[in-house]
Scaffold this motif. Structure first.
Motif, mmCIF file in Angstrom:
data_model
loop_
_atom_site.group_PDB
_atom_site.id
_atom_site.type_symbol
_atom_site.label_atom_id
_atom_site.label_comp_id
_atom_site.label_asym_id
_atom_site.label_seq_id
_atom_site.Cartn_x
_atom_site.Cartn_y
_atom_site.Cartn_z
ATOM 1 N N ASN A 270 -17.569 -7.797 -12.710
ATOM 2 C CA ASN A 270 -17.336 -6.499 -12.122
ATOM 3 C C ASN A 270 -16.605 -5.613 -13.112
ATOM 4 O O ASN A 270 -15.547 -5.966 -13.606
ATOM 5 C CB ASN A 270 -16.499 -6.661 -10.854
ATOM 6 N N GLN A 271 -17.193 -4.457 -13.419
ATOM 7 C CA GLN A 271 -16.624 -3.602 -14.446
ATOM 8 C C GLN A 271 -15.575 -2.639 -13.910
ATOM 9 O O GLN A 271 -14.879 -2.000 -14.660
ATOM 10 C CB GLN A 271 -17.734 -2.811 -15.141
ATOM 11 N N THR A 272 -15.471 -2.535 -12.578
ATOM 12 C CA THR A 272 -14.577 -1.507 -12.049
ATOM 13 C C THR A 272 -13.117 -1.863 -12.293
ATOM 14 O O THR A 272 -12.719 -3.027 -12.211
ATOM 15 C CB THR A 272 -14.820 -1.268 -10.561
ATOM 16 N N ALA A 273 -12.342 -0.855 -12.619
ATOM 17 C CA ALA A 273 -10.916 -1.050 -12.831
ATOM 18 C C ALA A 273 -10.134 -0.757 -11.546
ATOM 19 O O ALA A 273 -8.920 -0.623 -11.565
ATOM 20 C CB ALA A 273 -10.424 -0.152 -13.968
ATOM 21 N N LEU A 274 -10.846 -0.659 -10.452
ATOM 22 C CA LEU A 274 -10.214 -0.429 -9.154
ATOM 23 C C LEU A 274 -9.209 -1.550 -8.865
ATOM 24 O O LEU A 274 -9.469 -2.707 -9.192
ATOM 25 C CB LEU A 274 -11.318 -0.442 -8.092
ATOM 26 N N LEU A 275 -8.084 -1.211 -8.247
ATOM 27 C CA LEU A 275 -7.117 -2.244 -7.886
ATOM 28 C C LEU A 275 -7.736 -3.146 -6.817
ATOM 29 O O LEU A 275 -8.528 -2.692 -5.997
ATOM 30 C CB LEU A 275 -5.839 -1.616 -7.329
ATOM 31 N N GLN B 259 -23.760 -2.404 -3.894
ATOM 32 C CA GLN B 259 -22.519 -2.593 -3.152
ATOM 33 C C GLN B 259 -22.297 -1.451 -2.179
ATOM 34 O O GLN B 259 -21.861 -1.665 -1.056
ATOM 35 C CB GLN B 259 -21.341 -2.672 -4.124
ATOM 36 N N SER C 291 -19.136 4.540 -6.748
ATOM 37 C CA SER C 291 -18.895 4.174 -8.144
ATOM 38 C C SER C 291 -19.024 2.663 -8.366
ATOM 39 O O SER C 291 -19.025 2.204 -9.498
ATOM 40 C CB SER C 291 -17.511 4.653 -8.596
ATOM 41 N N LEU C 292 -19.134 1.880 -7.280
ATOM 42 C CA LEU C 292 -19.296 0.428 -7.427
ATOM 43 C C LEU C 292 -20.754 0.044 -7.645
ATOM 44 O O LEU C 292 -21.060 -1.133 -7.830
ATOM 45 C CB LEU C 292 -18.767 -0.283 -6.180
ATOM 46 N N PRO D 110 -8.626 4.445 -11.110
ATOM 47 C CA PRO D 110 -10.002 4.874 -10.901
ATOM 48 C C PRO D 110 -10.353 5.233 -9.455
ATOM 49 O O PRO D 110 -11.462 5.669 -9.205
ATOM 50 C CB PRO D 110 -10.817 3.656 -11.347
ATOM 51 N N ASN D 111 -9.439 5.033 -8.512
ATOM 52 C CA ASN D 111 -9.747 5.375 -7.128
ATOM 53 C C ASN D 111 -9.962 6.887 -7.009
ATOM 54 O O ASN D 111 -9.029 7.677 -7.136
ATOM 55 C CB ASN D 111 -8.594 4.921 -6.229
ATOM 56 N N LYS E 118 -13.325 -9.040 0.549
ATOM 57 C CA LYS E 118 -13.926 -7.765 0.958
ATOM 58 C C LYS E 118 -14.911 -7.985 2.107
ATOM 59 O O LYS E 118 -14.945 -7.206 3.062
ATOM 60 C CB LYS E 118 -14.642 -7.118 -0.236
ATOM 61 N N GLN F 290 -22.105 -1.542 1.985
ATOM 62 C CA GLN F 290 -20.955 -1.003 2.690
ATOM 63 C C GLN F 290 -21.356 0.122 3.650
ATOM 64 O O GLN F 290 -20.526 0.877 4.125
ATOM 65 C CB GLN F 290 -19.942 -0.462 1.671
ATOM 66 N N VAL G 271 -16.648 4.331 -3.405
ATOM 67 C CA VAL G 271 -17.600 3.290 -3.013
ATOM 68 C C VAL G 271 -18.888 3.424 -3.835
ATOM 69 O O VAL G 271 -19.433 2.435 -4.309
ATOM 70 C CB VAL G 271 -17.891 3.373 -1.498
ATOM 71 N N MET H 3 0.834 -1.192 0.000
ATOM 72 C CA MET H 3 0.000 0.000 0.000
ATOM 73 C C MET H 3 0.875 1.251 0.000
ATOM 74 O O MET H 3 0.599 2.209 -0.701
ATOM 75 C CB MET H 3 -0.879 -0.021 1.254
ATOM 76 N N TYR I 199 -5.628 -1.080 5.026
ATOM 77 C CA TYR I 199 -4.986 -1.809 3.929
ATOM 78 C C TYR I 199 -4.332 -3.088 4.440
ATOM 79 O O TYR I 199 -4.303 -4.099 3.747
ATOM 80 C CB TYR I 199 -3.977 -0.914 3.205
ATOM 81 N N TRP J 87 -13.471 9.405 -0.930
ATOM 82 C CA TRP J 87 -13.508 7.944 -0.773
ATOM 83 C C TRP J 87 -14.931 7.403 -0.955
ATOM 84 O O TRP J 87 -15.140 6.355 -1.558
ATOM 85 C CB TRP J 87 -12.934 7.533 0.584
ATOM 86 N N GLN K 123 -6.581 -4.323 -4.114
ATOM 87 C CA GLN K 123 -6.408 -3.883 -2.724
ATOM 88 C C GLN K 123 -7.358 -2.741 -2.370
ATOM 89 O O GLN K 123 -7.902 -2.699 -1.267
ATOM 90 C CB GLN K 123 -4.961 -3.483 -2.463
ATOM 91 N N ASP K 124 -7.596 -1.832 -3.327
ATOM 92 C CA ASP K 124 -8.531 -0.738 -3.049
ATOM 93 C C ASP K 124 -9.952 -1.271 -2.922
ATOM 94 O O ASP K 124 -10.724 -0.848 -2.071
ATOM 95 C CB ASP K 124 -8.489 0.311 -4.173
ATOM 96 N N TYR K 125 -10.296 -2.211 -3.824
ATOM 97 C CA TYR K 125 -11.647 -2.770 -3.808
ATOM 98 C C TYR K 125 -11.918 -3.469 -2.480
ATOM 99 O O TYR K 125 -12.968 -3.274 -1.868
ATOM 100 C CB TYR K 125 -11.811 -3.743 -4.975
ATOM 101 N N VAL L 137 -10.582 -2.932 0.336
ATOM 102 C CA VAL L 137 -10.640 -1.968 1.432
ATOM 103 C C VAL L 137 -11.981 -1.217 1.469
ATOM 104 O O VAL L 137 -12.358 -0.678 2.515
ATOM 105 C CB VAL L 137 -9.421 -1.011 1.348
ATOM 106 N N THR L 138 -12.754 -1.228 0.365
ATOM 107 C CA THR L 138 -14.082 -0.611 0.450
ATOM 108 C C THR L 138 -14.925 -1.298 1.526
ATOM 109 O O THR L 138 -15.871 -0.709 2.032
ATOM 110 C CB THR L 138 -14.865 -0.652 -0.892
ATOM 111 N N GLY L 139 -14.554 -2.532 1.882
ATOM 112 C CA GLY L 139 -15.234 -3.229 2.971
ATOM 113 C C GLY L 139 -15.073 -2.539 4.313
ATOM 114 O O GLY L 139 -15.833 -2.800 5.250
ATOM 115 N N HIS M 227 2.308 2.191 -3.423
ATOM 116 C CA HIS M 227 1.208 2.694 -4.219
ATOM 117 C C HIS M 227 0.891 4.142 -3.853
ATOM 118 O O HIS M 227 0.752 5.023 -4.697
ATOM 119 C CB HIS M 227 0.022 1.781 -3.912
#
Lengths: 333, 265
Positions: free
Chosen positions: B90-95, A226, A221-222, A276-277, B154, A230, A219, A1, B119, A215, B97-99, B101-103, A4
């Motif tokens: 899933n269409q998201t291009a989120l990494l 979802q 955008s998912l 995309p984040n 997640k 969350q 979320v 992390m 993380y 942030w 690890q980021d995905y 962490v949305t949890g 990144h």
């Protein structure tokens, strides 16, 4: 992390530096060309500079450059926000009808002879109305596809353009019409410190809230399901985002008229650079949008003796970039 | 002792449509695994959706620790229930690890961004599922099965006592199916309550906890696997001639289709 995180911060930092450099460069450019020496002298030892240079720098160029930076950032951030909450890479302030809606509001204010605050209120109100219409049409049809929202936006934009046409028809051809037409094509030439300051609170609030939500936007955008799982209050938070993004668009339109393409392509450029984040893509799109409009406006005022309307330039630059994005990012309709 | 989750006479139907289920009651405690079986389109996902909050039951009560679920805020609900939806691309291009962490979002305040600790939790979950190598990849470049594992990671990061998985094994190969079922058992042993749906009755036999069986008429029965899952009950549920065979090599019963699909005459 951590790795990144460092690389993304590096990109943000470098982009900010590029923006600052370009801003200084833009200060020297124009009909009256200045050298960097002149600029430094004017900035540091202002009493040794001729009043003409001081006037050009601080009363003409500086407000305009700040305006370009602020408006470019506002449009790009609002585009990123709309694209996130609608999970739709093809929406933007232009395509949702917000820009034209705000233009209708502002043109009405010109016709009514309202003062700047009234213009802002009308621009925001009409912009918000336009985006709500664009959202409502696919809902009424029971559709949730990317394409249906884009089509609804085109329809609403068309309606707003028709109203704008009507307003032009009603406008006084000697005074008001020219203002509306010129400003419909987008221009920063009428920016003054006063009107910049008057719109700043609106832009600041919109931008700040979206930045705070950077942030949450990831979320959201998912997708609704979802995001809700969350713990995100999807309906409420999406409304907040729509209002704030519309603040930004309406504020920008009040200052410069409608400037197309920035809200559509800059968010893609930012995501291409940083991923995309939204946590990073939102601030980066602000910086890239600022750079983009600064470059375009500098071209607009230096390319020819007259001023080239901004929407013409952003159109010429924006279309090939957008086609490139469509081809490389394989956007699904 | 109060149950972690109780449903009391739960019913649901879409507006102006026939009833999907009614009089549906069961209780779930920490450490329990409830495998829901039933034919396609009978309402398994609808039931899960009612529990998660995507749909509102038309009658009955849903209690979490004796408190009606609809009195919880969306955020508190997310701290109690983690939901892994049925596999959709899933269409998201989120990494990854980021995905994952949305949890952690239910634990973050409105303006907070996930920090180092979040993380780290994400990486722990990825490691637990054996997919730590994927952490720097965009989610939409992964296969369906990999995406499913990431979504489960997640849910783990969400640290909710109840984990709901809608067909968690549907996109997975045999090895990964086993991995997920083992993980479910381990999580139950750690004190999580788990509800999952499956198309494979053998998963219920493997997990050997509680089973919820949807009859073709929408009637829902809950009971222990060994008592509830008889050849008759399963054949009726799936409207097919199914056999239960005890396999000594496995030490358990398996459910299979008859050895000839068309009788020779």
């Amino acid at each position: 992390m951590r790795k990144h995180h460092i690389s993304t911060n590096l990109i943000l930092g470098l982009t900010l530096m590029v923006l600052i450099l370009l801003a200084f460069l833009a200060l020297t450019m124009g009909r009256y060309q200045l050298s960097f020496d002149d600029l430094l002298t004017a900035l540091i030892r202002s009493q040794q500079t001729s009043p003409i240079i001081t006037n050009i720098l601080f009363n003409l160029r500086l407000p305009r450059i700040l305006g370009a930076i602020i408006i470019g950032a506002a449009l790009a951030i609002s585009g990123t926000a709309y694209q996130s909450i609608f999970q739709n890479p093809l929406v933007s302030p232009d395509l949702l009808g917000v820009s034209n809606g705000a233009a209708v509001g502002a043109a009405t204010a010109i016709l009514l002879g309202l003062h700047p605050f009234g213009t802002q209120v009308l621009a925001f109100g009409a912009g918000l109305l336009a985006v709500c219409l664009s959202i409502a049409i696919p809902r009424a049809m029971g559709q949730s596809t990317t394409l249906s929202l884009v089509l609804a936006g085109i329809v609403v934009s068309g309606l707003m353009q028709a109203i704008l046409g009507l307003l032009k028809y009603l406008a006084d051809p000697d005074s008001q019409l020219q203002t509306i037409v010129y400003w419909q094509l987008g221009s920063l030439s009428k920016i003054t410190p006063t009107n910049l300051l008057s719109v700043l609170p609106m832009l600041f609030v919109g931008g700040l809230v979206l930045w705070v939500m950077r942030w949450r936007l990831t979320v959201l955008s998912l997708g609704d399901r979802q995001a809700q799982a969350q713990g995100v209050n999807v309906v409420l938070e999406r409304r907040i985002v729509v209002v704030c993004a519309t603040f930004l668009t309406a504020g920008a339109v009040c200052l410069s008229g409608t400037i197309g393409w920035i809200g559509l392509i800059v968010p893609h450029m930012a995501r291409l650079l940083i991923g995309p984040n939204t946590r990073y893509a939102l601030p980066l799109s602000g910086l890239v949008g600022a750079i983009f409009l600064l470059l375009v406006d500098t071209l607009a005022r230096t390319l020819s003796a007259g001023e080239i309307p901004l929407s013409i330039l952003t159109g010429f630059i924006g279309t090939p970039i957008f086609i490139y994005i469509l081809l490389t990012r394989k956007v699904r309709l | 002792m109060t149950a972690l989750l109780s449903t009391i006479n739960l019913a649901f139907h879409y507006p102006r449509r026939p009833v999907v289920f009614n009089q549906l009651s069961f209780q779930l405690n920490r450490g329990d695994i409830l495998t829901i079986l039933g034919p396609n389109g009978i309402g398994k996902s609808t039931l899960l959706n009612c529990i998660v909050g995507g749909l509102t039951p038309t009658a009955g009560q849903l209690l979490m620790n004796n408190q009606p679920i609809d009195q919880l805020t969306v955020r508190d609900r997310a701290k109690m229930i983690a939901y892994v939806a049925q596999q959709t691309a899933n269409q998201t291009a989120l990494l990854v690890q980021d995905y994952v962490v949305t949890g952690r979002t239910p634990y973050l305040s409105f303006g907070q961004v996930p920090g180092v600790e979040d993380y780290e939790r994400g990486e722990d979950a990825l490691e637990k599922l054996g997919i730590i190598a994927l952490k720097d990849q965009p989610l939409n470049t992964l296969s369906g099965g990999q995406q499913q594992l990431v979504t489960i990671a997640k849910a783990l990061v969400q640290a909710a006592p109840l984990i709901i998985l809608d067909e968690p094994t549907s996109a997975l190969d045999f090895g990964r199916q086993q991995l997920i079922l083992e993980l479910i058992e381990r999580l139950a042993a750690d004190g999580y309550a788990i509800i999952l749906t499956s198309h494979n009755p053998n998963h219920a036999f493997l997990l050997d906890h509680q089973v919820g069986l949807f009859a073709p008429d929408g009637h829902f029965t809950v009971g222990a696997t060994q008592t509830l899952l008889t050849a008759t009950a399963l054949s009726q549920t799936y409207q097919a001639d199914l056999k239960l065979v005890y396999v000594p090599e496995l030490g358990r019963t398996i459910c299979e289709m008859p050895h000839r699909l068309v009788s020779p005459n």
